[in-house]
Design a protein around this motif. Structure first.
Motif, PDB file in Angstrom:
ATOM      1  N   LYS A 134       0.809  -1.224   0.000  1.00 37.34           N
ATOM      2  CA  LYS A 134       0.000   0.000   0.000  1.00 37.34           C
ATOM      3  C   LYS A 134       0.844   1.277   0.000  1.00 37.34           C
ATOM      4  O   LYS A 134       0.636   2.185   0.794  1.00 37.34           O
ATOM      5  CB  LYS A 134      -0.995  -0.012   1.175  1.00 37.34           C
ATOM      6  N   LYS A 172       1.737   4.829  -1.296  1.00 42.94           N
ATOM      7  CA  LYS A 172       0.989   5.916  -1.924  1.00 42.94           C
ATOM      8  C   LYS A 172       1.713   6.343  -3.200  1.00 42.94           C
ATOM      9  O   LYS A 172       2.914   6.615  -3.186  1.00 42.94           O
ATOM     10  CB  LYS A 172       0.901   7.115  -0.980  1.00 42.94           C
ATOM     11  N   LEU A 229      -2.973   3.312  -4.478  1.00 42.51           N
ATOM     12  CA  LEU A 229      -2.104   2.611  -3.534  1.00 42.51           C
ATOM     13  C   LEU A 229      -1.588   1.350  -4.208  1.00 42.51           C
ATOM     14  O   LEU A 229      -2.372   0.540  -4.707  1.00 42.51           O
ATOM     15  CB  LEU A 229      -2.865   2.245  -2.258  1.00 42.51           C
ATOM     16  N   LEU A 285      -8.431   0.178   5.306  1.00 40.34           N
ATOM     17  CA  LEU A 285      -7.758   1.444   5.030  1.00 40.34           C
ATOM     18  C   LEU A 285      -8.031   2.468   6.123  1.00 40.34           C
ATOM     19  O   LEU A 285      -9.167   2.653   6.544  1.00 40.34           O
ATOM     20  CB  LEU A 285      -8.209   2.015   3.682  1.00 40.34           C
ATOM     21  N   LYS A 298      -5.302   7.309   4.282  1.00 37.51           N
ATOM     22  CA  LYS A 298      -5.168   6.737   2.937  1.00 37.51           C
ATOM     23  C   LYS A 298      -6.435   6.940   2.120  1.00 37.51           C
ATOM     24  O   LYS A 298      -6.377   7.103   0.896  1.00 37.51           O
ATOM     25  CB  LYS A 298      -4.797   5.258   3.033  1.00 37.51           C
TER      26      LYS A 298
END
Length: 285
Positions: free
Chosen positions: A33, A35, A76, A201, A205
């Motif tokens: 995950k 970014k 992500l 999440l 996020k």
């Protein structure tokens, strides 16, 4: 973890971002995950490993038998190694100008392509075949050439793969390209939030997927839902957990992580505070 600006992180400082760019991406450790902000559209031709991508309203997973075309924007990335102990994909980036030029040049091919599939999904999954595998190999040779000649040949290679995918997938791919060319100015907050209720999440996020800072997201959320996002999400997630337990589909120990709790104890405490009973005491329906 900071946001990765892609493909800018692959380019030397002070160098302008070209309209077409190929980059070989390798890793020897799993990444979960991350970014990422894609400033341009991207083909990801996966060679070894697995890729999971979480967008604002949908997620997708691909393996080395597949490639994927991804729309520019925030997402992500989770990238996982296989037995080879290396993750490798060939990335082919293209600007909106290149896409617009292609659509203008071949507009005769796109007659009758009104409408959209999957409500303008931000990705298109491609099944690798012999032609695509040979195309991927040919990109390696092109990138060895000097910049000017290489850019001209990359333009030819871009047109080649796009025309091949039009032949391979027909109208679904054509509709995707038309959706890809549209400007996207609509707020994604409501759609993003409601598609991430049953995920682990965190709010930060989810805000990122909405292209918002955390403080801006919280203000916009409260205006939309008249409630703090943390409390709202917790209620929604616990309600879904209750439904799963009532249906006897899963045990508390099997679901607490998917609702964002680090351990069973925290999940049980929040659950009891909300419903007055522990997860283990939920009666079957």
């Amino acid at each position: 973890m900071p946001v990765q600006n892609i493909p800018e992180i692959f380019i030397a400082k002070k160098k302008l971002l070209p309209d077409l760019l190929v980059h070989d991406y390798r890793m020897t450790e799993d990444v979960v995950k991350n970014k990422a902000n894609l400033s341009v559209n991207m083909f990801s031709f996966l060679q070894t490993g697995q890729k999971h991508i979480h967008f604002a309203n949908v997620s997708v997973a691909v393996n080395e038998k597949q490639s994927i075309l991804i729309k520019h924007g925030n997402c992500l990335f989770t990238e996982l190694l296989n037995q080879e102990q290396v993750y490798y994909c060939k990335l082919f980036f293209f600007s909106q100008k290149i896409l617009d030029d292609f659509l203008t040049k071949h507009k005769f091919s796109f007659a009758g392509s009104n409408g959209s599939d999957k409500k303008d999904a931000p990705f298109f999954v491609i099944a690798n075949d012999e032609y695509i595998n040979r195309f991927i190999s040919s990109l390696a040779a092109v990138t060895q050439l000097i910049s000017t000649t290489g850019q001209h040949l990359l333009a030819v290679k871009f047109e080649e793969i796009m025309l091949y995918l039009v032949c391979k997938y027909g109208q679904p791919f054509i509709r995707y390209l038309n959706a890809l060319a549209k400007s996207d100015q609509q707020s994604l907050l409501k759609k993003t939030v409601e598609n991430n209720v049953v995920t682990a999440l965190k709010i930060g996020k989810i805000a990122f997927l909405c292209n918002m800072s955390l403080s801006t997201f919280k203000r916009a959320f409260t205006k939309e839902y008249n409630e703090n996002p943390g409390k709202w999400l917790q209620k929604k997630r616990l309600q879904k957990a209750l439904e799963l337990l009532q249906d006897n589909k899963q045990k508390p120990s099997e679901i607490f992580r998917e609702f964002g709790y680090k351990n069973l104890s925290n999940f049980s405490t929040a659950f009891k505070n909300e419903f007055g009973i522990s997860p283990r005491e939920v009666p079957s329906t």
